[in-house]
Scaffold this motif. Structure first.
Motif, mmCIF file in Angstrom:
data_model
loop_
_atom_site.group_PDB
_atom_site.id
_atom_site.type_symbol
_atom_site.label_atom_id
_atom_site.label_comp_id
_atom_site.label_asym_id
_atom_site.label_seq_id
_atom_site.Cartn_x
_atom_site.Cartn_y
_atom_site.Cartn_z
ATOM 1 N N GLU A 84 6.329 -2.997 5.650
ATOM 2 C CA GLU A 84 7.163 -1.837 5.353
ATOM 3 C C GLU A 84 6.681 -1.132 4.085
ATOM 4 O OE1 GLU A 84 11.827 -0.862 4.416
ATOM 5 O OE2 GLU A 84 11.340 -2.621 5.602
ATOM 6 N N ALA A 85 6.299 -1.916 3.080
ATOM 7 C CA ALA A 85 5.796 -1.321 1.835
ATOM 8 C C ALA A 85 4.497 -0.568 2.087
ATOM 9 C CB ALA A 85 5.585 -2.408 0.785
ATOM 10 N N GLU A 86 3.610 -1.156 2.890
ATOM 11 C CA GLU A 86 2.354 -0.477 3.215
ATOM 12 C C GLU A 86 2.628 0.804 3.992
ATOM 13 O OE1 GLU A 86 0.139 -3.455 5.273
ATOM 14 O OE2 GLU A 86 -0.335 -4.572 3.446
ATOM 15 N N SER A 87 3.551 0.722 4.932
ATOM 16 C CA SER A 87 3.907 1.908 5.724
ATOM 17 C C SER A 87 4.514 2.986 4.828
ATOM 18 C CB SER A 87 4.909 1.513 6.814
ATOM 19 O OG SER A 87 5.400 2.652 7.469
ATOM 20 N N LEU A 88 5.398 2.563 3.928
ATOM 21 C CA LEU A 88 6.026 3.509 3.007
ATOM 22 C C LEU A 88 4.988 4.135 2.081
ATOM 23 C CD1 LEU A 88 8.670 4.759 2.026
ATOM 24 C CD2 LEU A 88 8.946 2.808 0.513
ATOM 25 N N ALA A 89 4.039 3.328 1.619
ATOM 26 C CA ALA A 89 2.981 3.850 0.744
ATOM 27 C C ALA A 89 2.122 4.859 1.496
ATOM 28 C CB ALA A 89 2.129 2.706 0.206
ATOM 29 N N ALA A 90 1.781 4.546 2.745
ATOM 30 C CA ALA A 90 0.984 5.469 3.550
ATOM 31 C C ALA A 90 1.762 6.761 3.797
ATOM 32 C CB ALA A 90 0.599 4.815 4.880
ATOM 33 N N GLU A 91 3.036 6.625 4.113
ATOM 34 C CA GLU A 91 3.876 7.809 4.343
ATOM 35 C C GLU A 91 3.975 8.640 3.066
ATOM 36 O OE1 GLU A 91 6.154 10.641 6.079
ATOM 37 O OE2 GLU A 91 5.179 8.989 7.107
ATOM 38 N N THR A 92 4.126 7.974 1.923
ATOM 39 C CA THR A 92 4.220 8.684 0.646
ATOM 40 C C THR A 92 2.913 9.416 0.346
ATOM 41 O OG1 THR A 92 5.772 7.032 -0.172
ATOM 42 C CG2 THR A 92 4.675 8.385 -1.813
ATOM 43 N N ARG A 93 1.778 8.738 0.590
ATOM 44 C CA ARG A 93 0.482 9.410 0.370
ATOM 45 C C ARG A 93 0.344 10.618 1.277
ATOM 46 N NH1 ARG A 93 -1.281 4.033 -0.236
ATOM 47 N NH2 ARG A 93 -1.876 3.868 1.957
#
Length: 163
Positions: A84-93
């Motif tokens: 979820e953190a990786e997905s959130l980071a990708a979405e944020t980028r």
């Protein structure tokens, strides 16, 4: 051998009488029952101890199983949180890149509008200056009413053609 005058004789007689009395009163049966009762009590305690040991082993196995399950669940929660953190980071980028792109595009559009407005303002100023210069030149060359009328008509026509 044994003479009634020796103390050993009387000790043996006393001993035999004592043993006879014990047998007559049933002491060996009482002792046997007491020993049997004690053996039964010990057997019961051993059975209880075995049962308690089995229960303890069962509880230990259950707690170990629950501990493994809790550890597996914790690992899965950690893995899910990482994903979820990786997905959130990708979405944020991705969102940040889109926002930067929109702002860049907006800034470019503002610059283009300002540039177009500046060009328009420069043209209008140039037209006004040209009109005033032409007006001045024509007034100087044209004298009288006819010149003034012709100059004003030309200036009005010129303004309509340039704008």
């Amino acid at each position: 051998m044994l003479n009634p005058g020796y103390p050993e004789f009387w000790v043996m007689i006393s001993f035999l009488l004592f043993m006879g009395l014990l047998i007559w009163k049933g002491v060996p049966g009482i002792i046997g029952r007491a020993l049997d009762a004690r053996a039964n009590a010990i057997r019961t305690e051993l059975d209880e101890a075995r049962r308690l040991r089995d229960e303890a082993q069962q509880l230990l196995a259950d707690y170990q199983r629950k501990a493994r399950e809790a550890e597996d669940e914790a690992k899965s929660i950690i893995d899910a949180a990482k994903r979820e953190a990786e997905s959130l980071a990708a979405e944020t980028r991705r969102s940040l890149a889109e926002q930067v792109e929109r702002r860049t595009k907006s800034a470019e559009e503002k610059i283009a509008r300002a540039e177009a407005q500046a060009i328009s303002d420069v043209r209008a100023a140039a037209v006004d200056l040209a009109v005033k210069a032409s007006e001045g030149i024509l007034k100087a060359k044209m004298a009288g009413e006819a010149g003034v009328s012709l100059a004003e008509t030309a200036i009005r026509d010129l303004k309509g053609k340039l704008n």
